[in-house]
Design a protein around this motif. Sequence first.
Motif, short mmCIF file in Angstrom:
data_model
loop_
_atom_site.label_atom_id
_atom_site.label_comp_id
_atom_site.label_asym_id
_atom_site.label_seq_id
_atom_site.Cartn_x
_atom_site.Cartn_y
_atom_site.Cartn_z
N THR A 197 10.68 6.23 6.30
CA THR A 197 10.27 5.47 5.11
C THR A 197 11.02 4.15 5.05
N GLU A 205 8.58 1.75 -1.81
CA GLU A 205 8.76 2.68 -0.70
C GLU A 205 7.45 2.81 0.05
N TRP A 206 7.52 2.74 1.39
CA TRP A 206 6.35 2.89 2.24
C TRP A 206 6.68 3.88 3.34
N THR A 207 5.86 4.90 3.49
CA THR A 207 6.14 5.93 4.49
C THR A 207 5.19 5.78 5.68
N ARG A 265 2.68 6.91 8.42
CA ARG A 265 1.69 7.96 8.62
C ARG A 265 0.73 7.56 9.73
N VAL A 282 2.32 3.38 4.54
CA VAL A 282 1.53 3.60 3.34
C VAL A 282 2.43 3.54 2.11
N ILE A 317 3.97 4.51 -1.18
CA ILE A 317 4.04 5.78 -1.91
C ILE A 317 4.71 5.63 -3.28
N ARG A 318 5.44 4.54 -3.49
CA ARG A 318 6.10 4.39 -4.80
C ARG A 318 6.46 2.94 -5.04
N GLU A 348 2.76 5.76 -7.86
CA GLU A 348 3.43 6.85 -7.14
C GLU A 348 2.36 7.76 -6.55
N ALA A 349 2.51 8.05 -5.27
CA ALA A 349 1.54 8.89 -4.58
C ALA A 349 2.23 10.12 -4.03
N ARG A 360 3.61 12.70 -1.34
CA ARG A 360 4.29 12.43 -0.07
C ARG A 360 3.80 13.38 1.01
#
Length: 212
Positions: A157, A175-177, A179, A184, A186-187, A209-210, A212
């Motif tokens: 992340t 925050e981007w994780t 994938r 992507v 995520i927050r 917020e998505a 995880r």
Amino acid sequence: MKRLLAALLCTALPAPGATADRPAGIAAAEAIAKAALGENCDMNGMEEVPMAGPEAEGFAHSVYRFSYKPAYDPDGEDVQAELYLLFCGSGAYNIRNAVVLKTSNDDTPKLIAFAMPDVDYSYTDDNRNRLKAEPTVRGFRATPLLVNAGFDEKSRTINSHTAWRGIGDAWDSGEWTFRSGDFVLIRFEFDPTYGDPLPDVPESYVVYEAGR
């Protein structure tokens, strides 16, 4: 399970053919970022940006290596990835970063663009310490530059934290994780209010917020 954990592990080891001080591929990553971003990635005019270390204080590049299973072929071979977190420049209290990704299934490294919420809000007065209403997201934009960015190897992340002024009372954080080849969002959280926090004003707002 062991095989899956191994695929998710990240390391900060130098790429093959690299020296401990200057990993292979860093020059190409720098060239891509400079060509795309111009003066926004002038690297403070340094002829050679150092690699990250205990004394770099953020004015340095970092390189990470990891592998992952592509979504289009989850039973196939792992894709090998090299992630370059580049120092692009600095202001009075923020550091600009760009991210370049090179994978084994692509001959050309690519500059990563990150989704960013376009947040709508307004203040009650010129003190800017209270909002008229809860902020809303009216869409998303893409940015190739992050601020004060870091990469968490365990979760893969990238995070950023922007101070809107030196004392850091107003800020935003994302925050981007990673994938299957992309980062992507995520927050995203921010505090647009200035000065000492008022007791009836939220400390911050999480506007996206998505899972995880």
